[in-house]
Design a protein around this motif. Structure first.
Motif, PDB file in Angstrom:
ATOM      1  N   GLY A  16      16.990   9.314 -20.926  1.00 18.23           N
ATOM      2  CA  GLY A  16      15.704   8.643 -20.796  1.00 18.23           C
ATOM      3  C   GLY A  16      15.674   7.236 -21.345  1.00 18.23           C
ATOM      4  N   LYS A  17      16.830   6.702 -21.773  1.00 24.11           N
ATOM      5  CA  LYS A  17      16.885   5.321 -22.265  1.00 24.11           C
ATOM      6  C   LYS A  17      16.855   4.359 -21.084  1.00 24.11           C
ATOM      7  N   THR A  18      16.097   3.289 -21.214  1.00 26.10           N
ATOM      8  CA  THR A  18      16.056   2.250 -20.193  1.00 26.10           C
ATOM      9  C   THR A  18      17.150   1.238 -20.490  1.00 26.10           C
ATOM     10  N   LEU A  19      18.016   1.004 -19.503  1.00 30.57           N
ATOM     11  CA  LEU A  19      19.167   0.122 -19.660  1.00 30.57           C
ATOM     12  C   LEU A  19      19.124  -1.013 -18.641  1.00 30.57           C
ATOM     13  N   ALA A  20      19.752  -2.127 -18.988  1.00 33.48           N
ATOM     14  CA  ALA A  20      19.857  -3.261 -18.076  1.00 33.48           C
ATOM     15  C   ALA A  20      20.880  -2.963 -16.988  1.00 33.48           C
ATOM     16  N   VAL A  34      20.812   2.242  -4.102  1.00 32.22           N
ATOM     17  CA  VAL A  34      21.704   1.147  -4.471  1.00 32.22           C
ATOM     18  C   VAL A  34      22.841   1.640  -5.365  1.00 32.22           C
ATOM     19  N   ASN A  35      23.860   0.799  -5.500  1.00 35.49           N
ATOM     20  CA  ASN A  35      24.889   0.966  -6.522  1.00 35.49           C
ATOM     21  C   ASN A  35      24.610  -0.072  -7.590  1.00 35.49           C
ATOM     22  N   LEU A  36      24.792   0.326  -8.855  1.00 34.83           N
ATOM     23  CA  LEU A  36      24.456  -0.544  -9.969  1.00 34.83           C
ATOM     24  C   LEU A  36      25.626  -0.736 -10.921  1.00 34.83           C
ATOM     25  N   ALA A  37      25.692  -1.910 -11.530  1.00 32.22           N
ATOM     26  CA  ALA A  37      26.497  -2.146 -12.723  1.00 32.22           C
ATOM     27  C   ALA A  37      25.498  -2.068 -13.871  1.00 32.22           C
ATOM     28  N   VAL A  38      25.726  -1.133 -14.791  1.00 33.37           N
ATOM     29  CA  VAL A  38      24.775  -0.841 -15.865  1.00 33.37           C
ATOM     30  C   VAL A  38      25.431  -1.122 -17.210  1.00 33.37           C
ATOM     31  N   TRP A  39      24.647  -1.630 -18.159  1.00 29.84           N
ATOM     32  CA  TRP A  39      25.142  -1.849 -19.521  1.00 29.84           C
ATOM     33  C   TRP A  39      24.383  -0.959 -20.482  1.00 29.84           C
ATOM     34  N   ASN A  40      25.142  -0.214 -21.319  1.00 31.85           N
ATOM     35  CA  ASN A  40      24.475   0.636 -22.305  1.00 31.85           C
ATOM     36  C   ASN A  40      24.053  -0.192 -23.511  1.00 31.85           C
ATOM     37  N   PHE A  42      25.292  -0.568 -26.278  1.00 33.41           N
ATOM     38  CA  PHE A  42      26.407  -1.164 -27.014  1.00 33.41           C
ATOM     39  C   PHE A  42      27.104  -2.260 -26.211  1.00 33.41           C
ATOM     40  N   GLY A  43      26.602  -2.545 -25.010  1.00 29.67           N
ATOM     41  CA  GLY A  43      27.174  -3.581 -24.166  1.00 29.67           C
ATOM     42  C   GLY A  43      28.316  -3.107 -23.289  1.00 29.67           C
ATOM     43  N   LYS A  44      28.583  -1.802 -23.291  1.00 30.84           N
ATOM     44  CA  LYS A  44      29.636  -1.251 -22.449  1.00 30.84           C
ATOM     45  C   LYS A  44      29.095  -1.065 -21.037  1.00 30.84           C
ATOM     46  N   GLN A  45      29.840  -1.564 -20.052  1.00 24.93           N
ATOM     47  CA  GLN A  45      29.411  -1.497 -18.657  1.00 24.93           C
ATOM     48  C   GLN A  45      29.935  -0.224 -18.000  1.00 24.93           C
ATOM     49  N   PHE A  46      29.099   0.378 -17.146  1.00 23.97           N
ATOM     50  CA  PHE A  46      29.524   1.501 -16.312  1.00 23.97           C
ATOM     51  C   PHE A  46      28.831   1.375 -14.964  1.00 23.97           C
ATOM     52  N   ASN A  47      29.304   2.133 -13.995  1.00 25.19           N
ATOM     53  CA  ASN A  47      28.749   2.094 -12.645  1.00 25.19           C
ATOM     54  C   ASN A  47      27.855   3.301 -12.406  1.00 25.19           C
TER      55      ASN A  47
END
Length: 66
Positions: A16-20, A34-40, A42-47
């Motif tokens: 339930g966390k809102t991420l960029a 859509v497909n997204l590049a998401v950052w948690n 801690f700044g770690k990116q995932f798809n």
């Protein structure tokens, strides 16, 4: 508003966390998937692939306007 590649959006993770996130692909055969590049947090990116628009978990939405 239709999503387009490069737009900044919010993604709600499984907790339930809102991420960029940034839209990296728009599926032309669907409405808003859509497909997204998401950052948690801690700044770690995932798809995140094949994500639908909405307010639920593992969905994306537009950031609120202030």
């Amino acid at each position: 508003m239709k999503p387009t590649v490069g737009r900044n959006v919010h993604y709600k993770d499984t907790e339930g966390k809102t991420l960029a996130a940034v839209v990296v692909y728009v599926n032309p055969d669907t409405t808003g998937m859509v497909n997204l590049a998401v950052w948690n947090e801690f700044g770690k990116q995932f798809n995140a692939l094949n994500v639908c628009q909405g307010d639920g978990l593992e969905q994306w939405n537009w950031p609120p306007r202030q």
